[in-house]
Design an enzyme around this catalytic site. Structure first.
Site, short mmCIF file in Angstrom:
data_model
loop_
_atom_site.label_atom_id
_atom_site.label_comp_id
_atom_site.label_asym_id
_atom_site.label_seq_id
_atom_site.Cartn_x
_atom_site.Cartn_y
_atom_site.Cartn_z
N HIS A 1 3.67 -0.56 -0.27
CA HIS A 1 3.50 -0.44 1.19
C HIS A 1 4.59 0.43 1.81
CE1 HIS A 1 0.76 -3.95 0.74
NE2 HIS A 1 1.70 -4.35 -0.12
N SER B 1 13.73 27.51 10.05
CA SER B 1 12.96 27.49 11.28
C SER B 1 13.43 28.64 12.15
CB SER B 1 13.19 26.16 12.01
OG SER B 1 12.91 26.31 13.39
N LYS C 1 17.47 23.72 10.11
CA LYS C 1 16.33 23.31 9.28
C LYS C 1 16.28 23.98 7.91
CE LYS C 1 13.20 20.98 11.73
NZ LYS C 1 12.28 20.05 11.15
N GLU D 1 4.87 20.94 1.01
CA GLU D 1 3.87 20.68 2.06
C GLU D 1 2.59 21.48 1.81
OE1 GLU D 1 5.69 20.64 6.17
OE2 GLU D 1 7.43 21.14 4.95
#
Ligand code: ARG
Length: 465
Positions: free
Chosen positions: A164, A285, A291, A298
């Site tokens: 979970h 970024s 970043k 991804e």
């Protein structure tokens, strides 16, 4: 006008047609823009067919030799980028055949004896796909090796195992990685199984019913490395379930990749901070200077969507088709090509990136400690002292509650307090509460104890060679 029927597409099917195709219909029905990538399979299939036609005396040895010479020249032209692909010649098959006829005359026109584009295209896709499958199988091995070698350095590195997405029990990072090795090993097995059904020869089915020429299909199969010939001509030209099965394999494999990618994204986030990735797999970024985003992971996760989409596309493409070949089947290629391209790039890049993961062992261990990951061990300890499991569970729940209130780890609770929660808790309890104690105790086959994990690593290394 030329007497070459393929010089003008409107004449490719005969004098029956009284008007040329509109430009729109030509563009709509053409596949050469994408199926040209089958060219080598198309030429190999034609060479095998022609050699067999000559051996069977259906065409002369001289025609056979002319065809071979012409096709060799065409292969060179295509390799050098000199071949002129023509939209009006519709597809890869007609383009190559037209060029062959231009090069060797009548012999070229005899190549299509006892053959149809229906069995030709089915053969081409299978030949091409078989080669791609072999390349993908090698990439799956590389992926597994990268994970196994990373795991080998981390059999003692403790991280929280989750259920979970809540901290559950301590496991080693190696054990976690080997779970993915199991998934990719099953993918490799599945791929080998798909290959068996891909590697069957349609040629000889001709348009749909077979042919009256005395073709030797076994000879063609042997020469092209097929394991068998399609046993039913109608099925041979219309079956695309080999492609569907491949897309299903690819979808499952991409789901595995996507799960691993998701973990990499999570682990790399500041909230987990379990790993770092080499800069070359991250991007910055344009607005936030701090970043370093895990874009590769991804994208791998995202690309699973298009592969699963291709599986749906292929299933839907086939579901309403009556026997035998229908032009719908031309739509099988782009999803199949894109599936192969996506898998090839994704497996390569993920193996490279995962193999180079920088592990932050301290952060992993801290996270395991924060989540009371050894609570089950304390319960198991009590059970071994004769306490019924449910009572043990309840006593430990109280201990966790107190530890939470005090903001400390279970191992930091004083012994007398633990004993007040259950009299069976002795001074040997603290040992089972350590993360390493917990991990080392799970010695069951398939468990996370380092000796078990090392045995798995040895097995994988032997298997992967
Ligand atoms: N370009 C076609 C395809 O990809 C080749 C087969 C065409 N056969 C036909 N009878 N129109 O399926």
């Amino acid at each position: 006008m030329s007497n070459d029927p393929l010089a003008n597409k409107a004449q490719a099917w005969s004098a029956l047609f009284s008007e040329p195709m509109s430009e729109l219909v030509q563009r709509y029905t053409a596949s050469v823009g994408f199926d040209r990538r089958l060219w080598r399979a198309d030429i190999d299939g034609s060479l095998a067919h022609a050699e067999m036609l000559a051996a069977q005396g259906v065409i002369s040895a001289r025609d056979g030799a002319d065809i071979e010479r012409g096709l060799a020249q065409i292969a060179g032209e295509i390799e050098r980028g000199e071949f002129e692909w023509k939209l009006e010649l519709e597809d890869v098959h007609l383009n190559i055949e037209a060029r062959l006829t231009a090069l060797v005359g009548d012999a070229g026109k005899r190549l299509h004896t006892g053959r149809s584009r229906n069995d030709q295209v089915a053969t081409d896709i299978r030949l091409w796909l078989r080669g791609e499958i072999d390349g993908l199988a090698a990439l799956l091995v590389a992926m597994q090796r990268a994970l196994v070698e990373l795991a080998a350095g981390h059999t003692e590195t403790v991280m929280p195992g989750f259920t979970h997405l809540q901290v559950a029990q301590p496991v080693s990072f190696a054990h976690h990685l080997l779970a993915y090795v199991e998934m990719f090993a099953r993918d490799a097995e599945r791929l080998a199984d798909v290959r068996k059904r891909v590697n069957v020869l349609p040629l000889g089915a001709a348009a749909l019913a077979g042919t009256s020429y005395p073709l030797d299909r076994e000879r063609v199969a042997r020469r092209l490395g097929f394991d068998a010939i399609c046993a039913n001509s109608l099925d041979a030209v219309s079956d695309r379930d080999f492609a569907i099965e491949f897309a299903a394999w690819a979808s499952i494999c991409m789901v595995h990749v996507s799960r691993l990618a998701e973990e990499i994204v999570l682990w790399k986030s500041q909230n987990f901070d379990f790993i770092d990735l080499a800069d070359r797999y991250c991007t910055g970024s344009s607005i936030m200077p701090q970043k370093r985003n895990p874009d590769v992971a991804e994208l791998a996760r995202g690309k699973s969507g298009r592969v699963i989409g291709h599986l749906m596309g292929l299933l839907t493409l086939m579901k309403g088709q009556p026997l035998t070949y229908n032009k719908d089947n031309q739509e099988d290629k782009e999803p199949l090509f894109d599936t192969v391209d996506t898998l090839r790039d994704t497996l390569r890049i993920m193996a490279e990136m995962a193999g180079g993961i920088v592990v932050k062992a301290d952060a992993m261990e801290r996270a395991a400690r924060r989540g009371y990951a050894t609570a089950t061990d304390l319960a198991d300890y009590l059970v071994k002292k004769g306490v019924p499991f449910r009572d043990a569970h309840e006593a430990v729940a109280h201990a966790v509650k107190i530890a939470l209130q005090r903001g400390v780890d279970l191992a930091e609770l004083p012994l007398d307090l633990l004993q007040s929660l259950h009299p069976s808790i002795g001074d040997d309890a603290q040992q089972v509460l350590t993360l390493h104690g917990s991990m080392h105790a799970r010695r069951v086959a398939g468990g996370t104890a380092p000796e078990q994990v090392r045995a798995q690593i040895a097995r994988h290394r032997a298997r992967l060679g």
